[in-house]
Each structure stands twice: as C-alpha cells, then as structure tokens.
Design an enzyme around this catalytic site. Structure first.
Site, PDB file in Angstrom:
ATOM      1  N   ASN A 247      42.100  33.623  40.458  1.00 27.77           N
ATOM      2  CA  ASN A 247      42.086  33.779  39.005  1.00 27.77           C
ATOM      3  C   ASN A 247      40.690  34.100  38.481  1.00 27.77           C
ATOM      4  OD1 ASN A 247      44.866  33.198  38.728  1.00 27.77           O
ATOM      5  ND2 ASN A 247      44.438  31.000  38.789  1.00 27.77           N
ATOM      6  N   HIS A 249      37.903  32.465  38.573  1.00 21.87           N
ATOM      7  CA  HIS A 249      37.063  31.382  38.078  1.00 21.87           C
ATOM      8  C   HIS A 249      36.912  30.339  39.189  1.00 21.87           C
ATOM      9  CE1 HIS A 249      40.964  29.539  36.166  1.00 21.87           C
ATOM     10  NE2 HIS A 249      40.943  29.401  37.466  1.00 21.87           N
ATOM     11  N   CYS A 284      34.925  28.070  34.414  1.00 20.01           N
ATOM     12  CA  CYS A 284      33.567  28.387  34.840  1.00 20.01           C
ATOM     13  C   CYS A 284      33.613  29.599  35.753  1.00 20.01           C
ATOM     14  CB  CYS A 284      32.965  27.186  35.567  1.00 20.01           C
ATOM     15  SG  CYS A 284      31.352  27.487  36.296  1.00 20.01           S
TER      16      CYS A 284
END
Length: 350
Positions: A247, A249, A284
């Site tokens: 994904n 992240h 993040c």
C-alpha cells in the site's frame, strides 16, 4: 549534565545522552527508574524486517478451515525471526498476524490479492488500514517451535471490521498470544479514509462473526506526549525501502521497532513485553523523518513487578503518527502460573 554516552553499532549508529532528573521516584510525573535518567538519542541505519511468509518447509503450508469464517495456519519460528533471547520477536508475531489475515481471506474466497482486498474494494481503490491494535502475550515461542494461528473477522461498527487472532503452541495447543485489530478503509489514491460502501459490506457479511470477543477494548486514554512530558526521546528515525508494504506506506510491524527504540536497554534486557495497545493516527511514507517518545507510567516497585510506558511516534514537525501503551513483566518469573491459566477460559463466546 552527565557526559553523553556514545553507542556505535555498525551499520547502525546511535548516540544517547543521559540527563538526570530532579527526582528518581517513579511516583512523580517526571520520575524515572534509578540510574536510567532521560535518554535522548539519534538513531538511524538499516533494519532487518521479519517476513512471516518467507518459509521453505511444509510446516507453514498446513492450514485448516475451522468454520466458514475461521481458519488456522501454521508457522515455524526461524532463526532470523528471533531476538537476542532466542524467542520470536514482537515484529515477527505482528507479521504472522498480518500474513494469516491475508491467508484467511484468500482461503475463504473473500480476498483477491496480497493487500487483502475484495473485488468491490479493487473497483473503488480501497485498502484496509489499522486504526487500533491490541496484543496480549502469555508466552513467546522460541526458535524452531511450530505455532498455529487462528484467524477470524468480526463486526466493529458501520465502517470497520475487527480482525482477531489466537496463537497456540502446535504441539500442546496452549494459547501463547491473542490479538485484535480494528481496520478501516482508505482510498489508496487520495489517501483518505472512506466509509464502507454497501457493496463491500455485502461481500463480507457471510464471513463476519458477531459474537466472539477475543480482547476487550482498552478504554484507558493514552496521552499525547511532547518534549516536556516524555522521559525518553529517540530522534533521527527513518523508514527504509524494505519497510514499505504493497500500500506504499510503512508496514504496521515496523512501528513496533520504533517504539522499542524509546525503551531503556535495562528494560529490554530484564523484561519482556506482555501487552501492547496501539492507536494509529496517520500513515507514514518512505521520505518521513520520525521521533519515538516514551513516558514511564509505572515501575517495578509495584506488587506484580511490572513496568508500563506510554508511547508516541511522530514526524519531526511534531505531528503524531501513533500513540501506544506497553506493559512489561520480569523475565525472571517466566510467568508459568499465568500461562497455565490462560487457555480457552479467557476467550468469550457470547
């Protein structure tokens, strides 16, 4: 101010500075265990990421469909998945949970890819992301143990689902860990959270379990930490390419590594993580610069000899990514009495 202690470990370099506090009593707001002081550090370098799906013998291929909504999958603890004590690392357990979640949906025919997405989710560019995670550990498996992870999904309100796990010793069937996560939908193009469309709800409804509770929700508020309330701060943390999942992240298991960066070495050496509660605030990405903060909540002077910390992982600009709480118990007791009383009696079937 105490002279800084420089710790160097190739290829990772960390510099820690001890600053003694006015009080050495855990009962005060800023108290810290005697002799530890405040640790502020700069940490960076390469990290080795445990991969729950990188197995090469037949043990991890054994699976069993317990019901239409529950499956069990086996994993063998590899040498590269254990920590300095020879037991499975917390990151390894998190990867097992995530891997079994994907395998659960694939086996039952709900998911279509490694991201754990359904057909309707793919149409809408939606993916699952954790909003909360809780883990209770009664005993850690060691190298070469075979563990069995049971997985099922339950409802969690109108726009979320709850993934549930029980990890057992394959030979004895004793419960080692229980875990639960609340997951919500995120649009992978806009990176915004999404309500659950009715079409996706219909896809999942036959696989959802409404009555089984594995871990009660942790309603105790986790405070937001800052430079004045944190007892330990580790700076200079950055995700590596190997930390990024499909994904785009940071994989959820990586956050555990960052939390541990804020824990004193004396605790890591003499205690083991017994429970963990995480609340994810935002994602993040690869170019982020991070800090890990920890606050002492209780020390080993209490009756059960446990230690508790509050945590926060944030960007360098102060925006928080995650809040967490960890509880630690002494390694000396090995908690055999607790372990022997854990099995299915702790699992509620309403």
């Amino acid at each position: 101010m105490v002279a800084p202690i420089i710790i160097t470990a190739a290829p990772i370099m960390c510099a820690f500075h001890n600053v003694m506090l006015p009080s050495q009593n855990y009962g005060t707001k800023k108290g810290i265990k005697q002799g530890l002081g405040v640790k502020r550090g700069s940490c960076g370098g390469l990290q080795i990421k445990a991969n729950a799906q990188n197995h090469h013998n037949g043990d991890d291929k054994i699976s069993k469909v317990v019901s239409k909504s529950s499956i069990r999958q086996n994993f063998t603890i590899r040498s590269y998945e254990v920590d300095a004590n020879g037991i499975a690392s917390v990151e390894t357990l998190m990867n097992y949970f995530q891997g079994s979640m994907i395998y659960h949906g694939k086996t039952l025919g709900a998911y279509n890819d490694v991201a754990g997405t359904t057909k309707e989710m793919i149409k809408r560019n939606l993916v699952w992301v954790y909003s909360e995670m809780q883990v209770l550990t009664y005993r850690y498996p060691k190298w070469d143990d075979v563990v069995e992870v049971e997985t099922w999904v339950s409802t969690a309100g109108m726009n979320a689902v709850r993934f549930n796990w029980i990890m057992r010793d394959f030979k004895t069937n004793q419960v080692l860990n229980t875990a639960s996560s609340v997951s919500v939908l995120m649009n992978k193009l806009t990176r915004r959270l999404s309500k659950m469309p009715e079409e996706i709800r219909r896809e999942l409804e036959s696989y959802l379990v409404n009555s089984r509770i594995i871990i009660e929700d942790d309603h105790k508020k986790i405070p937001k930490l800052d430079d004045t309330t944190a007892d330990y701060i580790c700076t200079g943390l950055r995700p590596q390419w190997s930390d990024i999942d499909v994904n785009f992240h940071v994989n959820n298991a990586k956050y555990i590594s960052w939390i541990l960066e804020g824990i004193p070495e004396s605790i890591l050496m003499n205690y083991e993580l017994s429970s963990m509660s995480l609340k994810f605030k935002r994602e993040c990405k690869i170019d982020s610069k991070l800090q890990s903060l920890a606050e002492v909540c209780s020390d080993n002077n209490n009756s059960n000899n446990n230690v508790e910390y509050n945590h926060m992982v944030r960007f360098e600009n102060g925006v928080e990514i995650l809040r967490g709480r960890t509880k630690w118990r002494s390694k000396l007791t090995h908690n055999f009495d607790i372990f022997n009383h854990v099995p299915e009696a702790s699992i509620k079937d309403l």
